[in-house]
Design a protein around this motif. Structure first.
Motif, mmCIF file in Angstrom:
data_model
loop_
_atom_site.group_PDB
_atom_site.id
_atom_site.type_symbol
_atom_site.label_atom_id
_atom_site.label_comp_id
_atom_site.label_asym_id
_atom_site.label_seq_id
_atom_site.Cartn_x
_atom_site.Cartn_y
_atom_site.Cartn_z
ATOM 1 N N ILE A 1 35.801 93.532 48.596
ATOM 2 C CA ILE A 1 36.130 92.420 47.524
ATOM 3 C C ILE A 1 37.732 92.648 47.220
ATOM 4 N N VAL A 2 38.286 93.800 47.390
ATOM 5 C CA VAL A 2 39.744 93.894 47.034
ATOM 6 C C VAL A 2 40.250 93.817 48.206
ATOM 7 N N THR A 3 39.930 94.156 49.448
ATOM 8 C CA THR A 3 40.626 94.001 50.700
ATOM 9 C C THR A 3 40.629 92.570 51.196
ATOM 10 N N ASP A 4 39.673 91.954 51.045
ATOM 11 C CA ASP A 4 39.534 90.769 51.754
ATOM 12 C C ASP A 4 39.208 89.393 50.856
ATOM 13 N N LEU A 5 38.490 89.652 49.705
ATOM 14 C CA LEU A 5 38.216 88.436 48.876
ATOM 15 C C LEU A 5 39.145 87.826 47.948
ATOM 16 N N ILE A 6 39.617 88.884 47.102
ATOM 17 C CA ILE A 6 40.769 88.691 46.032
ATOM 18 C C ILE A 6 41.964 88.122 46.717
ATOM 19 N N GLY A 7 42.310 87.053 46.516
ATOM 20 C CA GLY A 7 43.675 86.523 47.186
ATOM 21 C C GLY A 7 43.737 86.177 48.372
ATOM 22 N N GLY A 8 42.336 86.286 49.015
ATOM 23 C CA GLY A 8 42.327 85.929 50.555
ATOM 24 C C GLY A 8 41.850 84.361 50.858
ATOM 25 N N GLY A 9 42.062 83.364 49.761
ATOM 26 C CA GLY A 9 41.690 81.922 49.863
ATOM 27 C C GLY A 9 40.659 81.676 50.271
ATOM 28 N N ASP B 1 29.138 79.896 52.247
ATOM 29 C CA ASP B 1 29.787 80.896 51.129
ATOM 30 C C ASP B 1 30.697 81.741 51.574
ATOM 31 N N TYR B 2 31.733 82.107 51.206
ATOM 32 C CA TYR B 2 32.885 82.850 51.547
ATOM 33 C C TYR B 2 33.270 82.320 52.918
ATOM 34 N N TYR B 3 33.509 81.056 53.080
ATOM 35 C CA TYR B 3 34.397 80.458 53.904
ATOM 36 C C TYR B 3 35.711 80.252 53.402
ATOM 37 N N PRO B 4 36.552 80.029 54.272
ATOM 38 C CA PRO B 4 37.996 79.713 53.730
ATOM 39 C C PRO B 4 37.816 78.458 52.990
ATOM 40 N N LYS B 5 38.787 78.141 52.067
ATOM 41 C CA LYS B 5 38.583 77.022 51.096
ATOM 42 C C LYS B 5 38.532 75.633 51.725
ATOM 43 N N ARG C 1 38.148 83.995 59.827
ATOM 44 C CA ARG C 1 39.092 85.104 60.035
ATOM 45 C C ARG C 1 39.303 85.911 58.335
ATOM 46 N N TYR C 2 39.247 87.072 58.444
ATOM 47 C CA TYR C 2 39.316 87.975 57.087
ATOM 48 C C TYR C 2 40.616 88.718 57.266
ATOM 49 N N ARG C 3 40.896 89.396 56.220
ATOM 50 C CA ARG C 3 42.271 90.093 56.467
ATOM 51 C C ARG C 3 42.010 91.380 57.444
ATOM 52 N N ARG C 4 40.798 91.748 57.431
ATOM 53 C CA ARG C 4 40.424 93.001 58.209
ATOM 54 C C ARG C 4 39.778 92.495 59.506
ATOM 55 N N THR C 5 39.824 91.314 59.935
ATOM 56 C CA THR C 5 39.346 90.814 61.147
ATOM 57 C C THR C 5 40.479 91.293 62.261
ATOM 58 N N VAL C 6 39.833 91.700 63.512
ATOM 59 C CA VAL C 6 40.594 92.201 64.631
ATOM 60 C C VAL C 6 40.300 91.620 65.908
ATOM 61 N N ALA C 7 40.855 91.498 66.956
ATOM 62 C CA ALA C 7 40.836 91.173 68.121
ATOM 63 C C ALA C 7 41.105 91.721 69.211
#
Length: 584
Positions: free
Chosen positions: A250-258, A450-454, A514-520
């Protein structure tokens, strides 16, 4: 000494017998449905069953943790596993290794019926200092309330259904801290942690009620002793450590994650007359009913409860919670006040029915126990207890009978496989072990985005958002135009792999959230990932053949939180052992 040990052994024997009865009743509660081998799919069912499927498939591949949806939810990589608790879905996923999915579903419901009875019994046993009869009756009344059956068996609203199990712990805990023995402060922490593992909104609502009770204590008693404040702080700290891993994503990806989050609103509010009428009908087919026994308790419970200020306060809380579910509260006006940001998150006021059931079941158990105590001998009291229990089970049978009848009547509504463009799964369709997997060929009924980008989120109307449509259709873009060079897409635990051929070096927009912790990685090497205009993975690819794997890598703090939670759970029995030894 012999007499003391005899009494202790007798209590243990009685409690073991009670839990044996709970096991039997739990099986009886789902046996008929298991025999039919069918489920009627409604409401949140496709959402939660898709989550269970993802967890199960990952477990089969040897991966315990699930972070994003690669095999379900249109292979979008959506992270509802990150932000919506999954802990108590794992038992159903494990059951899938032994049983077919329909049987696993009903066994899981039966397991939570047992757990709810056991928790309710324990809490009332603590609350009444060892009143076995009342504790047993409370467990039956609370577990087989029509609203609980609506949540679990009828409408598969599993977040609230699971949370319902642990509400008695929350309020036993806050009662001990504010009014009774503060040495049991850890009960509140355990209850809150289990609620955090279940349903975050229920945590929010329970915390609000606990704050209200704290303020009530301060207002009526003019003070709250430091010892009790200290116990409350200890419970808060322990809660954090027991559930810290829940907060990390929630802290790393949801809050402020758009990301899109549930909207604030007040929907589906009934009148008090409707609630009364539907409750008298004793049905689990509506969220506006609490059942015959509890609605009668709401209107008549004061007759018994007014003999004790403690019991009267609990009864009043139950009635107040019931009123909160109805239009007696001017919810429309609240939307225009500063309270709206605080209360609008609740969305559906009928959710207070869980709390109404809890507090009114306390009063109902007092009424039933008063009837049992009319017996002049222990034998007569036992007979009256059996009669009362049978009456409660008859109420349960009348509540679930329409659900069983609807399964029989829906024999021509079997869910077929979707072979067309993405469409939302229909409601009230019949599932069995043969067509169960057809669920995952559809868009889910509620919560697909749910939890898609806005910019790619729409409230269950996917057809109105081009970004959303392109994601669920798995469209790859290059400069806003569909890219046709993808040869294969494969799915594994928490990862999606694209094999493609590019005629030139270019930037591709993949249909994975894509979330903040998404990698490729591209051809096994780490790639630079950014967000596209639709909030999905965007990355540069070289000319020629490429294998691109997109996955989610949690912050190290997540695993640190898991270790902290494990140590904290183990510390509780150690603490209790130390306290017992200290007081010996």
């Amino acid at each position: 000494m012999f007499g003391k040990n005899f009494r202790l052994n007798k209590k243990i024997s009685i409690n073991l017998a009670v839990f044996g009865i709970f096991l039997l009743l739990s099986y009886i509660s789902i046996a008929l449905f298991m025999h039919e081998g069918k489920i009627i799919l409604r409401s949140d069912g496709s959402f939660h069953l898709s989550r269970v499927e993802e967890i199960y498939q990952n477990l089969r591949d040897g991966h315990f943790f699930t972070f994003i949806a690669s095999r379900t939810f249109s292979h979008s990589g959506v992270g509802n596993f990150l932000f919506y608790p999954t802990v108590f879905l794992y038992p159903m996923a494990f059951l899938r290794f032994i049983f077919n999915p329909v049987t696993a579903f009903y066994l899981w419901v039966g397991f939570f019926n047992f757990l709810t009875m056991a928790t309710a019994y324990y809490c009332m046993y603590r609350f009444t200092k060892g009143n076995t009869t009342r504790s047993f009756l409370f467990a039956l009344i609370y577990t087989f309330a029509s609203y609980h059956l609506y949540l679990g068996l009828y409408n598969t609203v599993w977040g609230e259904f699971i949370a319902y199990t642990f509400l008695p712990l929350i309020f036993l805990g806050i009662y001990n801290i504010l009014w009774d023995d503060t040495k049991y402060w850890y009960i509140l922490a355990i209850g809150m942690a289990l609620l955090l593992y279940s349903h975050l909104l229920s945590v929010y609502m329970s915390a609000m009620i606990c704050v209200g009770l704290f303020l009530a204590k301060f207002i009526f008693y003019k003070k709250v002793e430091f010892l009790r404040i200290k116990a409350l702080i200890k419970a808060g700290i322990l809660t954090f450590f027991l559930s810290s891993f829940i907060f990390v994503p929630i802290v790393t990806d949801l809050i402020g994650g758009g990301l899109a989050t549930p909207r604030r609103c007040f929907l589906w509010v009934s009148t008090i007359f409707t609630t009364f009428q539907l409750s008298l009908e004793n049905t689990a087919a509506t969220n506006h009913a609490i059942g015959l026994i509890l609605i009668l308790t709401a209107f008549l419970g004061w007759i018994i409860a007014n003999k004790s200020s403690r019991e009267l306060a609990i009864y009043a809380l139950g009635v107040f919670m019931l009123c909160l579910t109805t239009s007696l509260i001017p919810w429309d006006l609240i939307q225009k006040t500063p309270l709206y940001p605080l209360l609008g998150t609740i969305q559906f006021p009928y959710r207070f029915n869980s709390y109404a059931c809890l507090f009114l079941a306390v009063t109902a158990s007092l009424i039933f126990e008063s009837i049992v105590r009319l017996g002049k001998s222990q034998y007569t009291a036992n007979i009256l207890t059996v009669i009362a229990s049978l009456a409660l089970l008859c109420c349960y049978a009348s509540i679930v009978a329409p659900q069983h009848a609807s399964i029989i009547a829906a024999k021509d509504s079997s869910l077929s496989k979707n072979t067309a463009s993405p469409v939302t799964i229909p409601s009230d369709v019949l599932l069995d072990k043969g067509n169960y997997k057809n669920i995952f060929t559809y868009l889910i009924m509620y919560g697909e985005t749910d939890y898609y980008p806005k910019q790619s989120f729409d409230h269950n109307d996917i057809s109105s958002n081009k970004n959303t449509q392109s994601i669920v259709k798995q469209t790859v873009y290059s400069k806003n135009k569909p890219f046709t060079g993808v040869t294969t897409i494969s799915y594994a635990a928490n990862s999606i792999t694209y094999k493609l051929v590019s005629k030139k070096k270019q930037t591709l927009d993949l249909p994975t959230i894509r979330y903040r912790r998404t990698v490729a990685t591209i051809n096994g090497k780490s790639a630079v990932v950014s967000s596209s205009a639709r909030g999905t993975v965007s990355l540069p690819v070289p000319k020629g053949h490429s294998t691109i794997t997109v996955s989610y890598r949690p912050n190290l703090l997540y695993y640190t939180g898991l270790i902290a939670a494990l140590i904290s759970w183990l510390s509780i029995p150690a603490y209790l052992f130390y306290q017992k030894k200290k007081s010996a």
